[in-house]
Motif scaffolding. Structure first.
Motif, PDB file in Angstrom:
ATOM      1  N   GLY A 304       0.868  -0.365   3.306  1.00 22.09           N
ATOM      2  CA  GLY A 304       0.287   0.710   2.524  1.00 22.09           C
ATOM      3  C   GLY A 304      -1.046   1.127   3.091  1.00 22.09           C
ATOM      4  N   PRO A 305      -1.677   2.131   2.485  1.00 26.19           N
ATOM      5  CA  PRO A 305      -2.990   2.601   2.956  1.00 26.19           C
ATOM      6  C   PRO A 305      -4.049   1.520   2.795  1.00 26.19           C
ATOM      7  N   PRO A 306      -5.214   1.721   3.396  1.00 31.16           N
ATOM      8  CA  PRO A 306      -6.278   0.717   3.264  1.00 31.16           C
ATOM      9  C   PRO A 306      -6.805   0.643   1.833  1.00 31.16           C
ATOM     10  N   GLY A 307      -7.155  -0.562   1.408  1.00 35.17           N
ATOM     11  CA  GLY A 307      -7.766  -0.739   0.097  1.00 35.17           C
ATOM     12  C   GLY A 307      -6.802  -0.819  -1.053  1.00 35.17           C
ATOM     13  N   THR A 308      -5.535  -1.097  -0.782  1.00 35.87           N
ATOM     14  CA  THR A 308      -4.564  -1.206  -1.878  1.00 35.87           C
ATOM     15  C   THR A 308      -4.314  -2.657  -2.275  1.00 35.87           C
ATOM     16  N   GLY A 309      -5.083  -3.585  -1.748  1.00 32.16           N
ATOM     17  CA  GLY A 309      -4.976  -4.982  -2.166  1.00 32.16           C
ATOM     18  C   GLY A 309      -3.886  -5.757  -1.476  1.00 32.16           C
ATOM     19  N   LYS A 310      -3.521  -5.373  -0.242  1.00 28.34           N
ATOM     20  CA  LYS A 310      -2.429  -6.052   0.461  1.00 28.34           C
ATOM     21  C   LYS A 310      -2.793  -7.500   0.782  1.00 28.34           C
ATOM     22  N   THR A 311      -3.978  -7.697   1.324  1.00 23.63           N
ATOM     23  CA  THR A 311      -4.376  -9.058   1.699  1.00 23.63           C
ATOM     24  C   THR A 311      -4.480  -9.949   0.477  1.00 23.63           C
ATOM     25  N   PHE A 312      -5.054  -9.414  -0.607  1.00 25.79           N
ATOM     26  CA  PHE A 312      -5.147 -10.206  -1.837  1.00 25.79           C
ATOM     27  C   PHE A 312      -3.762 -10.493  -2.405  1.00 25.79           C
ATOM     28  N   ALA A 313      -2.853  -9.504  -2.301  1.00 28.17           N
ATOM     29  CA  ALA A 313      -1.501  -9.697  -2.830  1.00 28.17           C
ATOM     30  C   ALA A 313      -0.764 -10.808  -2.097  1.00 28.17           C
ATOM     31  N   PHE A 662      12.689  -7.877   8.554  1.00 30.71           N
ATOM     32  CA  PHE A 662      11.740  -8.059   7.462  1.00 30.71           C
ATOM     33  C   PHE A 662      12.068  -7.126   6.301  1.00 30.71           C
ATOM     34  N   GLU A 663      11.763  -7.614   5.128  1.00 31.34           N
ATOM     35  CA  GLU A 663      11.794  -6.766   3.934  1.00 31.34           C
ATOM     36  C   GLU A 663      10.430  -6.106   3.821  1.00 31.34           C
ATOM     37  N   PHE A 664      10.415  -4.800   3.510  1.00 29.88           N
ATOM     38  CA  PHE A 664       9.169  -4.060   3.421  1.00 29.88           C
ATOM     39  C   PHE A 664       8.903  -3.682   1.962  1.00 29.88           C
ATOM     40  N   ARG A 665       7.680  -3.970   1.518  1.00 29.11           N
ATOM     41  CA  ARG A 665       7.292  -3.651   0.145  1.00 29.11           C
ATOM     42  C   ARG A 665       6.021  -2.820   0.186  1.00 29.11           C
ATOM     43  N   GLU A 666       6.092  -1.615  -0.327  1.00 32.79           N
ATOM     44  CA  GLU A 666       4.962  -0.690  -0.262  1.00 32.79           C
ATOM     45  C   GLU A 666       3.970  -0.949  -1.387  1.00 32.79           C
ATOM     46  N   LEU A 667       2.689  -0.950  -1.034  1.00 28.44           N
ATOM     47  CA  LEU A 667       1.600  -1.038  -2.005  1.00 28.44           C
ATOM     48  C   LEU A 667       0.765   0.225  -1.872  1.00 28.44           C
ATOM     49  N   MET A 668       0.790   1.057  -2.915  1.00 30.54           N
ATOM     50  CA  MET A 668       0.072   2.320  -2.893  1.00 30.54           C
ATOM     51  C   MET A 668      -1.120   2.259  -3.844  1.00 30.54           C
ATOM     52  N   PRO A 669      -2.070   3.210  -3.707  1.00 29.45           N
ATOM     53  CA  PRO A 669      -3.222   3.229  -4.609  1.00 29.45           C
ATOM     54  C   PRO A 669      -2.791   3.354  -6.063  1.00 29.45           C
ATOM     55  N   SER A 688      -7.817  12.444  -7.399  1.00 32.12           N
ATOM     56  CA  SER A 688      -8.101  13.760  -6.821  1.00 32.12           C
ATOM     57  C   SER A 688      -8.264  13.671  -5.309  1.00 32.12           C
ATOM     58  N   ILE A 689      -9.019  12.666  -4.861  1.00 28.29           N
ATOM     59  CA  ILE A 689      -9.208  12.492  -3.419  1.00 28.29           C
ATOM     60  C   ILE A 689      -7.869  12.276  -2.719  1.00 28.29           C
ATOM     61  N   ASN A 690      -7.029  11.422  -3.274  1.00 23.17           N
ATOM     62  CA  ASN A 690      -5.752  11.106  -2.620  1.00 23.17           C
ATOM     63  C   ASN A 690      -4.796  12.282  -2.626  1.00 23.17           C
ATOM     64  N   GLU A 691      -4.808  13.062  -3.679  1.00 23.71           N
ATOM     65  CA  GLU A 691      -3.939  14.248  -3.717  1.00 23.71           C
ATOM     66  C   GLU A 691      -4.322  15.228  -2.614  1.00 23.71           C
ATOM     67  N   ARG A 692      -5.617  15.407  -2.400  1.00 24.20           N
ATOM     68  CA  ARG A 692      -6.078  16.321  -1.351  1.00 24.20           C
ATOM     69  C   ARG A 692      -5.801  15.765   0.043  1.00 24.20           C
ATOM     70  N   ILE A 693      -5.948  14.426   0.208  1.00 25.65           N
ATOM     71  CA  ILE A 693      -5.626  13.821   1.515  1.00 25.65           C
ATOM     72  C   ILE A 693      -4.160  14.022   1.838  1.00 25.65           C
ATOM     73  N   GLU A 694      -3.314  13.790   0.861  1.00 23.56           N
ATOM     74  CA  GLU A 694      -1.873  13.933   1.102  1.00 23.56           C
ATOM     75  C   GLU A 694      -1.523  15.371   1.447  1.00 23.56           C
ATOM     76  N   TYR A 695      -2.221  16.314   0.839  1.00 21.57           N
ATOM     77  CA  TYR A 695      -1.955  17.731   1.128  1.00 21.57           C
ATOM     78  C   TYR A 695      -2.413  18.086   2.534  1.00 21.57           C
ATOM     79  N   PHE A 697      -3.304  15.899   5.066  1.00 21.35           N
ATOM     80  CA  PHE A 697      -2.947  14.978   6.152  1.00 21.35           C
ATOM     81  C   PHE A 697      -1.561  14.397   5.870  1.00 21.35           C
ATOM     82  N   ASP A 698      -1.490  13.222   5.224  1.00 20.59           N
ATOM     83  CA  ASP A 698      -0.220  12.624   4.822  1.00 20.59           C
ATOM     84  C   ASP A 698      -0.502  11.540   3.780  1.00 20.59           C
ATOM     85  N   ARG A 699       0.553  10.992   3.201  1.00 15.38           N
ATOM     86  CA  ARG A 699       0.405   9.999   2.140  1.00 15.38           C
ATOM     87  C   ARG A 699      -0.025   8.633   2.657  1.00 15.38           C
TER      88      ARG A 699
END
Length: 796
Positions: A304-313, A662-669, A688-695, A697-699
């Motif tokens: 997933g994108p940075p800062g979604t808690g992947k390492t903690f998960a 591998f099994e892939f599991r997505e972690l999103m904001p 709001s920030i993420n909606e504009r980024i996705e528009y 750039f990409d998700r």
């Protein structure tokens, strides 16, 4: 009996005679005797009551011994099953009781502790206290749907037969109802034992049967063109559940409530049984694993994108895979994670562009050609993090049912002969078999009390003559080693037996004082009794329990600062009454797995990682490694978790071979996790920030909620926006500040200057001599504001 009361019986032999007497009475009743009437003159069904009394004595004995109970999950699980299943079943004179693991987990408020429950109620401690035989497992292994059947009444042939009759093999029938046996058929050419399954529509000829060897093949053979073979129980009764037992497919008549909970609908007639067989054989293959324990490996990537808690998960996921409860509190979770990490159950590694196969699996490293340091260097194979963890997993015999604490004990390193000298090999085997450890150095009996003084040892050694090394003194090996062995070591201390300087091969607890036992031919006459707790003749790297390699000294005290006590305790506990012999799960966490050259780092592991090719699985594979020449396979109880930042590298670009395994599991904001801070709606800000980024750039390049999760004040939010979010956006858009401003809500409707909430824009004047203002494209100076405005994200 001769004891006045229970306290007297406990002091005499810890209830051993009393419990044996109750067992004798029970066996006498099962054989038709009436000795039980001295206790229950009016009873005609004493069997369960006698069993309960033995169980209660076991529990009372634990109390009298001062053993701490009620704190660990294992103790709570044992007590709950005793009170709510075993004892209540005996009170209603039940022949068997069925226990669904999920029910125990929910009743005790545990968090997916399926392995803990399974190990606690099948281990020797519980079986001894409850006075029951090992239960029969029905269905999946170590999951919420696992059912254990305990037999409570085996007295008398009729009762025993009834208990055993609860599991019966099923028989397949052809279209006209003629029985066709699926019995084992040994193939002399292949050496395989097979089932013969007659598919639907085939004639009743043996040569048209399908021979299969595994239960997965049975499942596939049962379904031909989507139609199952016809199934009927031997007795013609209800078919509730079909599973693989000891060398046969068996039918279980389960309690309707349990059957419903594990997803088995109630069935009756033959046609309904056919539907059941179709449903059951469409389930995942782990439902049909062999009767012995085989772990189901997990290969998982959290992306997933940075800062979604992947390492903690990964910490929570690692605890779950290790069979540990997953605390909701973050501090408790990390404490549990660190405990398993210290014990060597979890390893963490971060991939980067320079990591290689030699770092991860094995490679050649320069080492001293001789252990005394007198020669030069040579290249020797050294295991990487993956091989070291795989070795732990492969040699695990289970967590053990007896905990062991180092506490205040001293831990010594000791050599028993020279590991590299074949002539000394018998010394180690003799010590392990005989239950003691041996030391060389002088055939002098040090038993006399005067040898508690080092000077007396020096004088005794001096009387033997001067040898290589000169006049003996306090630092001479001839003096120092016997002095430590005789005077420093105490009963209860721990001995770690080395195998060279880089391996250890045994761990023991000293149980006796110094002894002098002369040997034929002299040497190695000094002895101490030892209870060997763990033995691995192949040897395990010293780095598993100690921060540095061993030295050449025959015996010395290991320093506390360099000793990994949790790992040492885990090794000791792993061979102490392992109970079900189910190996412990181990977890390797690979952070930023997509940053390395996967093909270069993994090598042959790409194939060996597949779940069905793990050791113990149907298609297990082993390869010969290029550097060490060892034959190597990946154990099934080694789980792998990776994390992948999609902003760093798209998942579409990841090595296809890795993606397939591998099994892939997505972690999103998750903006809902954020709260309002001093009037700023952080959830609205992030969404709001993420909606504009996705528009724009990409998700995959969104901003994770973890950036704001710890913000307590407006100053914290400003800090995150100024030093993390805005620089990250500038990187995303390659310094295109117009897009950065658009993402932050600082868009501009005109060509003039404007002050935004986060970024200011000032138009630059073209230098003289360039094109006129009318022809020149406007250019701007962008700057981050000194004070941010969050008016657009104010909480309502």
């Amino acid at each position: 009996m001769s004891h006045a009361d229970l306290d007297d019986a406990w002091k005499a032999d810890r209830f051993e005679q009393l419990r044996q007497r109750l067992k004798d009475l029970r066996e006498d009743f099962a054989a038709g005797g009436t000795e039980y009437k001295i206790l229950m003159p009016k009873s005609d069904k004493p069997y369960n009551r006698l069993s309960s009394w033995r169980s209660w004595l076991g529990q009372y004995g634990q109390f009298l011994s001062g053993e701490p109970r009620g704190e660990r999950d294992a103790d709570r699980i044992r007590q709950y099953v005793l009170e709510h299943y075993i004892e209540t079943g005996r009170e209603r004179d039940a022949e068997t009781v069925d226990l669904l693991v999920r029910d125990v987990n929910e009743a005790l408020g545990l968090n997916q502790a399926w392995p803990n429950i399974c190990q606690a109620i099948t281990g020797p401690k519980f079986l001894e206290i409850a006075d029951v035989e090992p239960p029969e497992r029905i269905g999946a292994n170590q999951s919420s749907a696992t059912v254990f059947r305990f037999r409570l009444n085996e007295a008398g042939s009729s009762n025993a037969g009834a208990a055993r009759g609860s599991t019966k093999p099923f028989v397949l029938f052809d279209a006209v109802g003629a029985a066709f046996k699926p019995v084992l058929n040994h193939n002399r050419q292949t050496g395989r034992s097979a089932y013969r399954i007659k598919p639907p529509g085939a004639s009743n000829k043996a040569d048209e049967a399908v021979e299969v060897a595994t239960i997965a093949e049975v499942a596939r053979a049962m379904l031909v063109d989507g139609r199952p073979a016809r199934v009927q129980s031997v007795s013609g009764g209800t078919v509730n559940y079909l599973a693989y037992g000891k060398q046969k497919l068996v039918r279980y008549e389960l309690d309707p409530t349990i059957a419903k909970q594990i997803g088995v609908p109630p069935q009756g007639e033959l046609g309904q049984a056919m539907n059941l067989s179709r449903d059951m054989f469409k389930r995942p293959e782990p439902q049909y694993e062999m009767d012995q324990y085989v772990a189901q490996p997990t290969n998982l990537i959290l992306y997933g994108p940075p800062g979604t808690g992947k390492t903690f998960a990964t910490a929570a996921e690692a605890l779950r895979l290790c069979g540990e409860p997953v605390p909701q509190d973050r501090q408790e979770l990390m404490a549990a994670y660190r405990r398993l990490s210290d014990a060597g159950r979890i390893e963490f590694v971060t991939f980067h562009q320079s990591i290689s196969y030699e770092d991860f699996v094995e490679g050649l490293r320069p080492t001293q050609a001789s252990e005394d340091g007198t020669a030069g260097f040579e290249l020797k194979p050294e295991q990487g993090v993956f091989r070291r963890l795989a070795r732990r997993a492969e040699t695990s015999t289970g967590p053990g049912d007896v905990e062991f604490s180092i506490g205040s004990r001293q831990v010594f390193k000791m050599s028993i002969g020279e590991a590299a000298n074949p002539e000394d090999a018998h010394l180690f085997e003799e010590a392990i078999t005989g239950g003691y450890t041996l030391l060389g150095f002088e055939d002098i009996d040090w038993s006399d009390d005067r040898f508690a003084d080092r000077n007396s040892i020096i004088e005794a050694v001096r009387s033997q003559g001067v040898r290589e090394g000169g006049e003996p003194n306090a630092m001479s090996g001839r003096v120092q080693m016997p002095f430590i062995f005789r005077n420093w070591v105490k009963p209860g201390d721990i001995m770690v037996v080395s195998k060279g300087n880089s391996l250890f091969r045994a761990i023991g607890e000293v149980t006796g004082n110094y002894q002098f036992v002369p040997r034929e031919g002299g040497s190695y006459a000094h002895r101490r009794a030892v209870r060997w707790l763990w033995v691995d003749r192949v040897g395990v790297p010293v780095s598993e329990i100690y921060a540095r390699n061993f030295t050449q000294k025959s015996i010395y005290l290991l320093t506390d600062a360099d000793l990994n006590v949790p790992a040492l305790e885990r090794y000791i506990a792993s061979q102490q009454d392992a109970g079900t012999d189910a190996p412990e799960p181990f977890v390797l966490i690979i952070d930023e797995i997509n940053r390395a050259n996967i093909s270069k780092v993994f090598g042959e592991l790409i194939t060996l990682l597949e779940p069905d090719k793990r050791i113990g699985q149907p298609n297990a594979l082993k390869v010969r490694l290029p550097y060490s020449g060892d034959v190597f396979g990946v154990p099934a109880n080694l789980h792998i978790i990776g994390t992948m930042n999609t902003a760093d590298r798209s998942i579409a670009l990841l090595d296809t071979a890795l993606r397939r395994r591998f099994e892939f599991r997505e972690l999103m904001p998750n903006a809902s996790l954020l709260h309002t801070v001093e009037g700023i709606d952080l959830g609205m800000l992030l969404a709001s920030i993420n909606e504009r980024i996705e528009y724009l750039f990409d998700r995959e390049h969104q901003i994770g909620h973890a950036y704001f999760i710890n913000c307590k004040s407006r100053a914290d939010v400003d800090e995150v926006m100024r030093h993390k979010i805005i620089p990250l956006l500038a990187e995303y858009f390659y310094e295109d500040w117009a897009k950065v401003a658009a993402v932050l809500g600082d868009g501009h409707d005109s060509e003039g200057d404007r002050e935004g909430g986060f970024i200011d824009r000032r138009r630059l004047k073209p230098p003289k001599g360039n094109a006129s203002d009318e022809d020149a494209a406007p250019r701007y100076r962008w700057s981050v504001r000194d004070a941010f405005s969050y008016d657009d994200f104010a909480a309502v």
